[in-house]
Design a protein around this motif. Sequence first.
Motif, PDB file in Angstrom:
ATOM      1  N   UNK A   1       0.827  -1.208   0.000  1.00  0.00           N
ATOM      2  CA  UNK A   1       0.000   0.000   0.000  1.00  0.00           C
ATOM      3  C   UNK A   1       0.861   1.257   0.000  1.00  0.00           C
ATOM      4  N   UNK A   2       1.942   1.263   0.783  1.00  0.00           N
ATOM      5  CA  UNK A   2       2.822   2.431   0.839  1.00  0.00           C
ATOM      6  C   UNK A   2       3.470   2.689  -0.515  1.00  0.00           C
ATOM      7  N   UNK A   3       3.939   1.627  -1.161  1.00  0.00           N
ATOM      8  CA  UNK A   3       4.557   1.785  -2.475  1.00  0.00           C
ATOM      9  C   UNK A   3       3.531   2.236  -3.503  1.00  0.00           C
ATOM     10  N   UNK A   4       2.347   1.640  -3.473  1.00  0.00           N
ATOM     11  CA  UNK A   4       1.303   2.004  -4.434  1.00  0.00           C
ATOM     12  C   UNK A   4       0.882   3.458  -4.273  1.00  0.00           C
TER      13      UNK A   4
ATOM     14  N   UNK B   1       9.852   5.639   0.121  1.00  0.00           N
ATOM     15  CA  UNK B   1      11.121   6.236  -0.300  1.00  0.00           C
ATOM     16  C   UNK B   1      11.693   5.507  -1.506  1.00  0.00           C
ATOM     17  N   UNK B   2      11.661   4.182  -1.478  1.00  0.00           N
ATOM     18  CA  UNK B   2      12.145   3.385  -2.595  1.00  0.00           C
ATOM     19  C   UNK B   2      11.366   3.699  -3.863  1.00  0.00           C
ATOM     20  N   UNK B   3      10.083   3.983  -3.717  1.00  0.00           N
ATOM     21  CA  UNK B   3       9.211   4.196  -4.875  1.00  0.00           C
ATOM     22  C   UNK B   3       9.312   5.593  -5.458  1.00  0.00           C
ATOM     23  N   UNK B   4      10.022   6.495  -4.763  1.00  0.00           N
ATOM     24  CA  UNK B   4      10.134   7.863  -5.246  1.00  0.00           C
ATOM     25  C   UNK B   4      11.575   8.303  -5.483  1.00  0.00           C
ATOM     26  N   UNK B   5      12.516   7.785  -4.703  1.00  0.00           N
ATOM     27  CA  UNK B   5      13.904   8.241  -4.810  1.00  0.00           C
ATOM     28  C   UNK B   5      14.855   7.178  -4.279  1.00  0.00           C
TER      29      UNK B   5
ATOM     30  N   UNK C   1       6.643  -1.692  -7.522  1.00  0.00           N
ATOM     31  CA  UNK C   1       7.091  -0.752  -8.542  1.00  0.00           C
ATOM     32  C   UNK C   1       7.021  -1.380  -9.929  1.00  0.00           C
ATOM     33  N   UNK C   2       7.455  -2.618 -10.036  1.00  0.00           N
ATOM     34  CA  UNK C   2       7.392  -3.327 -11.314  1.00  0.00           C
ATOM     35  C   UNK C   2       5.951  -3.396 -11.820  1.00  0.00           C
ATOM     36  N   UNK C   3       5.057  -3.856 -10.976  1.00  0.00           N
ATOM     37  CA  UNK C   3       3.685  -4.097 -11.436  1.00  0.00           C
ATOM     38  C   UNK C   3       2.941  -2.783 -11.695  1.00  0.00           C
ATOM     39  N   UNK C   4       3.030  -1.845 -10.757  1.00  0.00           N
ATOM     40  CA  UNK C   4       2.306  -0.585 -10.912  1.00  0.00           C
ATOM     41  C   UNK C   4       2.814   0.203 -12.106  1.00  0.00           C
ATOM     42  N   UNK C   5       4.109   0.243 -12.288  1.00  0.00           N
ATOM     43  CA  UNK C   5       4.656   0.984 -13.421  1.00  0.00           C
ATOM     44  C   UNK C   5       4.285   0.324 -14.743  1.00  0.00           C
ATOM     45  N   UNK C   6       4.204  -0.989 -14.769  1.00  0.00           N
ATOM     46  CA  UNK C   6       3.755  -1.675 -15.984  1.00  0.00           C
ATOM     47  C   UNK C   6       2.306  -1.319 -16.305  1.00  0.00           C
ATOM     48  N   UNK C   7       1.455  -1.296 -15.278  1.00  0.00           N
ATOM     49  CA  UNK C   7       0.055  -0.921 -15.507  1.00  0.00           C
ATOM     50  C   UNK C   7      -0.047   0.513 -16.004  1.00  0.00           C
ATOM     51  N   UNK C   8       0.749   1.410 -15.448  1.00  0.00           N
ATOM     52  CA  UNK C   8       0.754   2.795 -15.923  1.00  0.00           C
ATOM     53  C   UNK C   8       1.161   2.860 -17.387  1.00  0.00           C
ATOM     54  N   UNK C   9       2.267   2.217 -17.731  1.00  0.00           N
ATOM     55  CA  UNK C   9       2.808   2.303 -19.082  1.00  0.00           C
ATOM     56  C   UNK C   9       1.869   1.696 -20.119  1.00  0.00           C
ATOM     57  N   UNK C  10       1.112   0.690 -19.704  1.00  0.00           N
ATOM     58  CA  UNK C  10       0.174   0.030 -20.613  1.00  0.00           C
ATOM     59  C   UNK C  10      -1.223   0.632 -20.537  1.00  0.00           C
TER      60      UNK C  10
END
Length: 206
Positions: free
Chosen positions: A68-71, A121-125, A158-167
């Motif tokens: 949830x924090x990463x999302x 933090x990992x998900x932003x910087x 990060x892998x999954x959410x960014x893939x959903x964004x890009x697609x």
Amino acid sequence: MTIIRTVDPADATGEVGDVYADDVASLGYVPSHTRVMAVDVEAHLAFEHLAGTIASGLGLRLYELVTLAAAKALRSQACLLAHGRRSRSLFGDDQLARIARDHRDAGLTEAEVAAMDLAARLSTDAAQITEAETTRLRDAGLTDRQIVDVVLAASLRNYYSRALHALAVPPDVPPDLPAGLRQALLADGDDGDDGDADPGPAASAR
């Protein structure tokens, strides 16, 4: 709206059919993200296996908090809604809404707050993460294995959410998610699509 051509559930066979069937069994339908990610079904199955391995080692409660924090940091509506729904089995709706709004003021343990902070933090910087930020998790009582799994869980999101964004995969809104909780989950979320778009019927727990 995604441009990816997906297999209709009525036409799905083989491994794709099995993946769809799992979602139908647990949700009653096949979510948008499953249909898109199952276009590369081998990668989808590998993701599912890795997610399950990390969650089993970390414990579902901490895995979901980190997710949830990463999302939230990634502004992924799809993952916030899906994992918000899943987390209802772990938290009361009131506490879950508090977690969504401010996890530092939600009755969580020091270790849980530290893990969520690191996930954000990992998900932003990620390149600027310091030793003190990771050492904080050990000081809060996490083992080395748990620290590694916190980082892996956040990285996997990060892998999954960014893939959903890009697609450009549209988020699905769980029909059984209370309106107040949905609003709390999405208060700071934006998946990059039109905020006025009407998402599909529901989301799975990936």
